[in-house]
Every structure is written in C-alpha cells, then in structure tokens.
Design an enzyme around this catalytic site. Structure first.
Site, PDB file in Angstrom:
ATOM      1  N   CYS A   1     -55.963  38.977  30.272  1.00 49.78           N
ATOM      2  CA  CYS A   1     -54.630  39.552  30.006  1.00 49.78           C
ATOM      3  C   CYS A   1     -54.198  40.558  31.074  1.00 49.78           C
ATOM      4  O   CYS A   1     -53.008  40.820  31.230  1.00 49.78           O
ATOM      5  CB  CYS A   1     -54.608  40.215  28.630  1.00 49.78           C
ATOM      6  SG  CYS A   1     -54.909  39.057  27.292  1.00 49.78           S
TER       7      CYS A   1
ATOM      8  N   HIS B   1     -48.309  44.960  28.493  1.00 56.87           N
ATOM      9  CA  HIS B   1     -48.830  43.672  28.019  1.00 56.87           C
ATOM     10  C   HIS B   1     -48.528  43.587  26.529  1.00 56.87           C
ATOM     11  O   HIS B   1     -48.672  44.565  25.794  1.00 56.87           O
ATOM     12  CB  HIS B   1     -50.332  43.614  28.283  1.00 56.87           C
ATOM     13  CG  HIS B   1     -51.017  42.473  27.600  1.00 56.87           C
ATOM     14  ND1 HIS B   1     -50.560  41.179  27.692  1.00 56.87           N
ATOM     15  CD2 HIS B   1     -52.116  42.443  26.805  1.00 56.87           C
ATOM     16  CE1 HIS B   1     -51.360  40.400  26.981  1.00 56.87           C
ATOM     17  NE2 HIS B   1     -52.306  41.131  26.430  1.00 56.87           N
TER      18      HIS B   1
ATOM     19  N   ASN C   1     -48.847  36.996  22.153  1.00 55.75           N
ATOM     20  CA  ASN C   1     -49.642  37.405  23.314  1.00 55.75           C
ATOM     21  C   ASN C   1     -49.800  36.214  24.257  1.00 55.75           C
ATOM     22  O   ASN C   1     -50.529  35.273  23.945  1.00 55.75           O
ATOM     23  CB  ASN C   1     -51.006  37.910  22.815  1.00 55.75           C
ATOM     24  CG  ASN C   1     -51.895  38.418  23.938  1.00 55.75           C
ATOM     25  OD1 ASN C   1     -51.623  38.184  25.119  1.00 55.75           O
ATOM     26  ND2 ASN C   1     -52.964  39.102  23.570  1.00 55.75           N
TER      27      ASN C   1
HETATM   28  O1  UT7 Z   1     -54.635  40.722  24.822  1.00 56.10           O
HETATM   29  C1  UT7 Z   1     -55.979  41.036  24.705  1.00 56.10           C
HETATM   30  C2  UT7 Z   1     -56.150  42.248  23.929  1.00 56.10           C
HETATM   31  N1  UT7 Z   1     -56.109  41.964  22.513  1.00 56.10           N
HETATM   32  C3  UT7 Z   1     -55.668  42.872  21.709  1.00 56.10           C
HETATM   33  O2  UT7 Z   1     -55.189  43.895  22.170  1.00 56.10           O
HETATM   34  C4  UT7 Z   1     -55.782  42.651  20.240  1.00 56.10           C
HETATM   35  C5  UT7 Z   1     -56.180  43.933  19.605  1.00 56.10           C
HETATM   36  N2  UT7 Z   1     -56.388  43.856  18.174  1.00 56.10           N
HETATM   37  C6  UT7 Z   1     -55.376  43.689  17.281  1.00 56.10           C
HETATM   38  O3  UT7 Z   1     -54.237  43.494  17.657  1.00 56.10           O
HETATM   39  C7  UT7 Z   1     -55.707  43.809  15.817  1.00 56.10           C
HETATM   40  O4  UT7 Z   1     -57.009  44.328  15.683  1.00 56.10           O
HETATM   41  C8  UT7 Z   1     -55.589  42.482  15.014  1.00 56.10           C
HETATM   42  C9  UT7 Z   1     -54.127  42.114  14.867  1.00 56.10           C
HETATM   43  C10 UT7 Z   1     -56.355  41.386  15.731  1.00 56.10           C
HETATM   44  C11 UT7 Z   1     -56.183  42.641  13.622  1.00 56.10           C
HETATM   45  O5  UT7 Z   1     -55.553  43.712  12.939  1.00 56.10           O
HETATM   46  P1  UT7 Z   1     -56.438  44.812  12.185  1.00 56.10           P
HETATM   47  O6  UT7 Z   1     -55.482  45.699  11.519  1.00 56.10           O
HETATM   48  O7  UT7 Z   1     -57.361  45.421  13.219  1.00 56.10           O
HETATM   49  O8  UT7 Z   1     -57.216  43.967  11.113  1.00 56.10           O
HETATM   50  P2  UT7 Z   1     -58.788  43.707  10.944  1.00 56.10           P
HETATM   51  O9  UT7 Z   1     -59.306  42.830  12.028  1.00 56.10           O
HETATM   52  O10 UT7 Z   1     -59.477  45.025  10.737  1.00 56.10           O
HETATM   53  O11 UT7 Z   1     -58.801  42.907   9.596  1.00 56.10           O
HETATM   54  C12 UT7 Z   1     -58.272  43.463   8.386  1.00 56.10           C
HETATM   55  C13 UT7 Z   1     -58.245  42.370   7.321  1.00 56.10           C
HETATM   56  C14 UT7 Z   1     -59.538  41.600   7.186  1.00 56.10           C
HETATM   57  O12 UT7 Z   1     -59.729  41.320   5.833  1.00 56.10           O
HETATM   58  P3  UT7 Z   1     -60.773  42.169   4.959  1.00 56.10           P
HETATM   59  O13 UT7 Z   1     -62.095  42.003   5.633  1.00 56.10           O
HETATM   60  O14 UT7 Z   1     -60.256  43.583   5.021  1.00 56.10           O
HETATM   61  O15 UT7 Z   1     -60.682  41.552   3.614  1.00 56.10           O
HETATM   62  C15 UT7 Z   1     -59.248  40.307   7.905  1.00 56.10           C
HETATM   63  O16 UT7 Z   1     -60.008  39.231   7.425  1.00 56.10           O
HETATM   64  O17 UT7 Z   1     -57.233  41.406   7.643  1.00 56.10           O
HETATM   65  C16 UT7 Z   1     -57.788  40.110   7.572  1.00 56.10           C
HETATM   66  N3  UT7 Z   1     -57.105  39.239   8.527  1.00 56.10           N
HETATM   67  C17 UT7 Z   1     -56.040  38.497   8.184  1.00 56.10           C
HETATM   68  N4  UT7 Z   1     -55.364  38.338   7.031  1.00 56.10           N
HETATM   69  C18 UT7 Z   1     -54.319  37.506   7.033  1.00 56.10           C
HETATM   70  C19 UT7 Z   1     -57.382  39.057   9.838  1.00 56.10           C
HETATM   71  N5  UT7 Z   1     -56.505  38.199  10.358  1.00 56.10           N
HETATM   72  C20 UT7 Z   1     -55.665  37.823   9.356  1.00 56.10           C
HETATM   73  C21 UT7 Z   1     -54.556  36.954   9.290  1.00 56.10           C
HETATM   74  N6  UT7 Z   1     -53.915  36.828   8.106  1.00 56.10           N
HETATM   75  N7  UT7 Z   1     -54.112  36.262  10.366  1.00 56.10           N
END
Ligand code: UT7
Length: 326
Positions: free
Chosen positions: A116, A253, A283
């Site tokens: 990225c 980005h 992204n």
């Molecule tokens: O370009 C390269 C760089 N990449 C990035 O900068 C990405 C950086 N990270 C992010 O943008 C975020 O961390 C995400 C959008 C990927 C995830 O958001 P988050 O608020 O950090 O969520 P999390 O990974 O801590 O997950 C929270 C919950 C989990 O469920 P439980 O374990 O709390 O029950 C996940 O399973 O959200 C769940 N979850 C989803 N639920 C519905 C994860 N993805 C999804 C989804 N739909 N697509």
C-alpha cells in the site's frame, strides 16, 4: 537561492473498473453487513476488475489520462515505474507491459513492491531520476487488482479492498530551491520487517509457487497505522521545510476512514482538508493515493500551486509520506 531541478507533476489520471460491488451485495455471500462495514471502515462499495482483465489494462487507462492532462504522448515517455502488489505475471514487470501497450519508446521501466505504500516509494524512486535529469517524462503509476488476493471466506479482509489505478506524469522543472517551488519537496520512507506477520500474503513463487491470499491482523495494523503514519508525515514535512498545517490538502492512503480521521486529528489537520475516497473505492493499495489525487483534481478542489501531503502504510510493514507542490 540556488537553482535546483524539481520533479513536477504535470498530469494526473485515474481509472476504476466499471463493476461496482456494494456492501449489500457482499453480505449475500459473506457473513457481514452494510452497517458493520460502513461503521468500522467508512466503505460503501468497491470496484472490481472483470475476470480476464489484467492490472496492466487498468494502469494503461490511468496513464493515458495522465499523459493527456500533461499534454504529452506515449512517444515522450522515457521512464515508467509501476507500484503494484498484483502484477499480470511474476515477470516481466507490469511497467514493461504498460510500455508495450502504450507504444512508448525504449526507456527505463520497472515495478516497485511496497504494497500500500508503493506509490509513495515509487514517487521517490522516480524523483531520483527526474530531479537528476535522467528522465524527461516519467510515468509513476499505482495499479492494483487486490480483489484477486482475497480469501472470500475471510470477512475480516475481503470486504476492505478494491481494484483501480492512478497515475501521474513527472517532468523536470527548474526551481529556486524554495518551498514555493512546484514539485516533490520532501519524503520520509520507512519499513519494519519484524511486523511481517501483521499483514502478508500466504503464498509466493519461491515459497509454494502459489499466489496466496491476503492475511491481516487488522486491529494490530490499525494500532500501528495512526502512530507510524503521523511520525512519517511530520518527518516528510520537516524534510521539505514546511509546517504540517501549511498544507492545502492531505491525501492519505485510503484504508479506513477511522485511520484517516485518527491521523488528521493527531497531526492537527482540519478534516475539511482531507481527501477521502474510501467510501467509493475501498482500499486499492498502491492505487489509492493517485486515485484520490485524481478525484480532487477532477472535482476542482485541488488546484495547481497548492501544497499536498500524501501518506501510506501497508504490508512489510512499510510506510511513508511525501510533500508535493502541484
Ligand atoms: O492498507 C493496508 C493497511 N490496512 C489497514 O490499515 C487496515 C487496518 N485495520 C482496520 O481497518 C480494522 O482493524 C478492520 C476494519 C480490519 C477491523 O475493524 P476492527 O474495529 O479493528 O475490528 P476487529 O478486527 O477487532 O473485529 C471486531 C469484531 C470481531 O468479532 P468478535 O470477535 O468481536 O465477535 C470480528 O470477527 O468484528 C468482527 N468482524 C466483522 N463483522 C462483520 C470482522 N470483520 C467483519 C465483517 N463483518 N466484515
């Protein structure tokens, strides 16, 4: 002030494949919802390249638009660098395929792989040629088909990415050696290979001869992103000799709206100065900065002479920032 050669952006282009995949459409096959994706990421939709369309086709469309905006033709191009993680083939480089498809003469052409952060890295590489008068008309392209790296059973990643390409033309222009000069004015590039496990693809030519799928510990990457990006932006601004808040536009980005806001907040950047395309594009990895730049130029917000701050972070981890006066 002594005269210096600057790499000036003389044209900007962008291309997105026609097909739009909405969050609702994804939620029919993936255990997710429009509400979750919008709330946690700001993404509403993403573009997806048609099967059989290689990333070089996207790059070529963006490059044509950038050349037209610069008043140049493919015949003028003597340097092409493509930032991509999703090449047509393992080799040759996408840049040489773009060179052939555009009909450019023999020149320099190669790819840069910094995921990225690729576009910021590629700009700095191109600056090394253009500002030394070793390239007269350089194409710097960020082009990706990230949807081809998705594991469609992994809801934590497959909802986040999209396809697209953006391009700029860089040309050498004499400046005064002052911050009022047009062109690339400062950089800060970083990498920390010890964080590989946070974001990588679980396949590759010399590992298992597979393409593999993107794997990410999203919340860990998120944590690093805001801190790392903020430091790099401050360092790039210092390298250019400008104050962060003197920039007219902040072009990050586009990974997550919450990261964009977090970085802007940490740096004291007014949110009205942030160009955000994450809702429509998702992204697009190395393509996201030039696509956002293109959007801002197209809709008339970003004007010649304005000071721009760009930043990115991605797999590696790699990250970086740069300062450009358009
Ligand atoms: O370009 C390269 C760089 N990449 C990035 O900068 C990405 C950086 N990270 C992010 O943008 C975020 O961390 C995400 C959008 C990927 C995830 O958001 P988050 O608020 O950090 O969520 P999390 O990974 O801590 O997950 C929270 C919950 C989990 O469920 P439980 O374990 O709390 O029950 C996940 O399973 O959200 C769940 N979850 C989803 N639920 C519905 C994860 N993805 C999804 C989804 N739909 N697509």
């Amino acid at each position: 002030m002594s005269k210096v050669l600057r790499s000036v952006v003389t044209g900007v282009g962008g291309y997105l494949p026609d097909r739009i995949v909405t969050n609702d459409e994804l939620s029919k096959t993936v255990d997710t919802s429009d509400e979750w994706i919008r709330e946690r990421t700001g993404i509403h939709q993403r573009h997806q390249a048609a099967d059989g369309t290689p990333v070089s086709d996207l790059a070529v469309e963006a490059a044509k638009m950038a050349l037209a905006a610069a008043g140049r033709t493919p015949q003028d191009v003597d340097f092409i660098v493509v930032a991509t993680t999703t090449p047509d083939l393992t080799f040759p480089a996408v840049a040489t395929i773009v060179q052939r498809k555009l009909g450019c003469p023999v020149g320099v052409a190669f790819d840069v792989q910094a995921v990225c952060s690729g576009f910021v890295y590629a700009l700095s590489v191109a600056d090394g040629f253009v500002a030394r008068n070793r390239a007269r008309c350089a194409l710097v392209i960020g082009a990706e088909t990230m949807t081809r790296l998705m594991d469609w059973t992994d809801r934590g990643t497959c909802v986040l990415f999209g396809d697209g390409a953006g391009a700029v033309v860089l040309e050498p222009v004499e400046g005064e050696g002052a911050i009022s000069d047009r062109g690339l004015l400062g950089f800060a590039l970083r990498a920390d290979g010890t964080k590989q496990d946070l974001l990588y693809v679980d396949g590759g030519v010399s590992t298992n001869r597979q393409t593999g799928y993107l794997r990410m510990q999203g919340n860990q990457v998120f944590r690093h992103a805001v801190v790392n990006i903020s430091e790099a932006v401050r360092a790039a601004a210092a390298d250019a000799g400008i104050a962060v808040d003197s920039a007219d536009w902040f072009i990050p980005h586009q990974a997550n709206q919450r990261i964009l806001q977090g970085v802007a907040h940490r740096l004291g950047i007014d949110e009205a100065k942030v160009i955000s395309t994450v809702a429509e594009h998702a992204n697009t990895s190395a393509a996201s900065i030039p696509l956002a730049l293109h959007q801002g130029v197209q809709d008339g917000r970003i004007k010649p002479g304005q000071l721009l701050l760009m930043e990115a972070m991605g797999g590696g981890l790699t990250w970086g920032a740069c300062v450009l006066r358009l």
